[in-house]
Scaffold this active site. Structure first.
Site, mmCIF file in Angstrom:
data_model
loop_
_atom_site.group_PDB
_atom_site.id
_atom_site.type_symbol
_atom_site.label_atom_id
_atom_site.label_comp_id
_atom_site.label_asym_id
_atom_site.label_seq_id
_atom_site.Cartn_x
_atom_site.Cartn_y
_atom_site.Cartn_z
ATOM 1 N N SER A 6 31.742 40.063 41.480
ATOM 2 C CA SER A 6 32.959 40.776 42.937
ATOM 3 C C SER A 6 31.018 40.163 43.164
ATOM 4 O O SER A 6 29.573 40.667 43.369
ATOM 5 C CB SER A 6 32.438 42.079 43.042
ATOM 6 O OG SER A 6 32.561 42.561 44.113
ATOM 7 N N HIS A 30 34.787 37.226 42.946
ATOM 8 C CA HIS A 30 36.106 38.368 43.364
ATOM 9 C C HIS A 30 35.881 38.278 44.339
ATOM 10 O O HIS A 30 34.469 38.887 44.762
ATOM 11 C CB HIS A 30 35.859 39.369 42.653
ATOM 12 C CG HIS A 30 37.446 40.660 43.046
ATOM 13 N ND1 HIS A 30 38.198 40.745 42.879
ATOM 14 C CD2 HIS A 30 36.467 41.918 43.794
ATOM 15 C CE1 HIS A 30 38.114 41.905 43.443
ATOM 16 N NE2 HIS A 30 37.506 42.751 43.648
ATOM 17 N N ASP A 32 35.804 40.799 47.914
ATOM 18 C CA ASP A 32 35.691 42.352 48.704
ATOM 19 C C ASP A 32 35.684 41.972 49.664
ATOM 20 O O ASP A 32 34.885 42.548 50.639
ATOM 21 C CB ASP A 32 34.704 43.235 47.605
ATOM 22 C CG ASP A 32 35.199 43.619 47.102
ATOM 23 O OD1 ASP A 32 35.866 43.550 45.987
ATOM 24 O OD2 ASP A 32 33.992 43.469 45.848
ATOM 25 N N MET A 34 36.658 43.702 53.377
ATOM 26 C CA MET A 34 37.175 45.165 53.624
ATOM 27 C C MET A 34 36.221 44.975 55.562
ATOM 28 O O MET A 34 35.693 44.263 55.914
ATOM 29 C CB MET A 34 35.328 46.288 52.973
ATOM 30 C CG MET A 34 35.141 46.241 51.802
ATOM 31 S SD MET A 34 34.318 47.126 51.313
ATOM 32 C CE MET A 34 33.947 46.506 49.852
ATOM 33 N N HIS A 63 40.675 40.220 47.516
ATOM 34 C CA HIS A 63 40.461 41.404 47.159
ATOM 35 C C HIS A 63 41.127 42.168 48.438
ATOM 36 O O HIS A 63 39.265 42.279 49.022
ATOM 37 C CB HIS A 63 40.326 42.560 45.954
ATOM 38 C CG HIS A 63 40.043 43.962 46.177
ATOM 39 N ND1 HIS A 63 39.036 44.873 45.441
ATOM 40 C CD2 HIS A 63 41.013 44.585 46.205
ATOM 41 C CE1 HIS A 63 39.433 45.940 45.584
ATOM 42 N NE2 HIS A 63 40.557 45.980 46.800
ATOM 43 N N MET A 65 40.492 44.963 51.263
ATOM 44 C CA MET A 65 40.897 46.783 51.160
ATOM 45 C C MET A 65 40.917 46.385 53.070
ATOM 46 O O MET A 65 40.204 46.881 54.066
ATOM 47 C CB MET A 65 39.995 46.960 50.410
ATOM 48 C CG MET A 65 39.259 47.170 49.421
ATOM 49 S SD MET A 65 37.661 47.020 48.611
ATOM 50 C CE MET A 65 37.484 45.526 48.449
ATOM 51 N N MET A 134 41.668 49.970 40.669
ATOM 52 C CA MET A 134 40.905 50.171 41.434
ATOM 53 C C MET A 134 40.275 51.164 40.013
ATOM 54 O O MET A 134 41.110 51.840 39.569
ATOM 55 C CB MET A 134 40.508 51.241 42.438
ATOM 56 C CG MET A 134 41.290 49.636 43.198
ATOM 57 S SD MET A 134 39.942 48.325 43.626
ATOM 58 C CE MET A 134 37.826 49.135 43.947
ATOM 59 N N ASP A 172 38.818 47.152 37.888
ATOM 60 C CA ASP A 172 37.914 46.434 40.244
ATOM 61 C C ASP A 172 37.022 47.943 39.649
ATOM 62 O O ASP A 172 37.832 49.064 39.846
ATOM 63 C CB ASP A 172 38.429 46.138 40.287
ATOM 64 C CG ASP A 172 37.565 45.868 41.534
ATOM 65 O OD1 ASP A 172 35.545 45.689 41.393
ATOM 66 O OD2 ASP A 172 37.867 45.095 42.987
HETATM 67 C C1 DX5 Z 1 34.607 48.270 45.732
HETATM 68 C C2 DX5 Z 1 35.082 46.732 45.178
HETATM 69 C C3 DX5 Z 1 34.274 46.416 43.712
HETATM 70 C C4 DX5 Z 1 32.484 45.759 43.571
HETATM 71 C C5 DX5 Z 1 32.786 46.766 42.568
HETATM 72 O O1 DX5 Z 1 35.184 48.953 46.167
HETATM 73 O O2 DX5 Z 1 36.160 46.560 45.659
HETATM 74 O O3 DX5 Z 1 35.054 44.523 43.847
HETATM 75 O O4 DX5 Z 1 31.718 45.327 44.172
HETATM 76 O O5 DX5 Z 1 31.329 46.468 41.585
HETATM 77 P P1 DX5 Z 1 30.874 47.174 40.476
HETATM 78 O O6 DX5 Z 1 30.970 47.105 39.792
HETATM 79 O O7 DX5 Z 1 29.305 47.243 40.693
HETATM 80 O O8 DX5 Z 1 31.243 48.968 40.948
HETATM 81 ZN ZN ZN Z 2 36.726 44.535 44.754
#
Ligand code: DX5
Ligand code: ZN
Length: 213
Positions: A6, A30, A32, A34, A63, A65, A134, A172
């Site tokens: 990530s 990956h 993220d 958001m 991903h 969110m 998750m 994740d």
């Molecule tokens: C959380 C994200 C994850 C996160 C993972 O909202 O979707 O992908 O960045 O990071 P770690 O491995 O530090 O939990």
């Molecule tokens: Zn993620």
């Protein structure tokens, strides 16, 4: 088992170097995305992903969110990612959205927050290529793994086997060298890791993951 770092947890000011280190050593990148609504945090979006995609050959693992993912999903079609994953909790139209993604020859993924039972997606599993479990509440990297999520992975694996489907299980959040084995044993195909990989020496951390499973 495949690794998808990530990059949210990486040094985003020096991503070219980070990408050079990751190239050839990991399976996916990956991303993220958001929106500050579905989760409290605002990260990056399609403009940043476009730039990033120009600097790497690593397949993208998107991903989302975000609320109303039906508006966001098409913005990522041009980058031809490996998968686009949206949240079950964020849409009333998961099947329509999954079909739209598949029509682009991109794998359709759905993600479940820790509180969301896997039974809720069982009726339409055949519409999906990937399920992202998750194992922390989404929104931040660096949180610790929620143990009851292991049972969700096992239950999902059972559904997939019983229905004889070809669906990848991705997990994740909060994954490190100590819990990676139990996650693999539960049935994970892809693991996402942020802080474990990017804190300290990235190459050594990836290697450490590989020898621990
Ligand atoms: C959380 C994200 C994850 C996160 C993972 O909202 O979707 O992908 O960045 O990071 P770690 O491995 O530090 O939990
Ligand atoms: Zn993620």
């Amino acid at each position: 088992m495949k690794i998808s770092p990530s990059i949210l947890a990486a040094d985003l000011t020096d991503l070219k170097t980070v990408l050079q280190i990751l190239e050839g050593k990991v399976d996916f990148l990956h991303l993220d995305i958001m929106d500050g609504h579905f989760v409290p945090t605002l990260s990056f979006g399609e403009v940043y992903v476009k730039l990033l995609n120009e600097h790497t050959q690593i397949p993208l693992d998107v991903h989302l969110m975000v609320d109303q993912p039906e508006k966001e999903v098409p913005k990522y079609f041009d980058f031809k990612p490996f998968n686009i994953t949206f949240h079950y909790e964020a849409t009333n139209f998961p099947v329509r959205l999954a079909r739209e993604i598949r029509k682009q020859n991109i794998k359709a993924g759905i993600s479940l927050n820790p509180k969301t039972p896997v039974e809720l997606i069982e009726p339409f599993l055949e519409e999906l290529d990937l399920v992202l479990i998750m194992s922390v509440e989404p929104g931040f990297y660096g949180q610790s793994f929620i143990p009851f999520c292991l049972d969700k992975i096992k239950k999902l694996k059972d559904f997939i086997i019983r229905k004889n489907l070809d669906i990848l299980i991705e997990v994740d959040g909060g994954i490190n060298k100590n819990n990676i084995n139990s996650i693999k044993e539960a049935g994970a195909d892809i693991i996402v890791a942020g802080s474990f990989i990017f804190k300290g020496n990235i190459e050594e951390n990836i290697q450490c993951f590989k020898i621990n499973y």
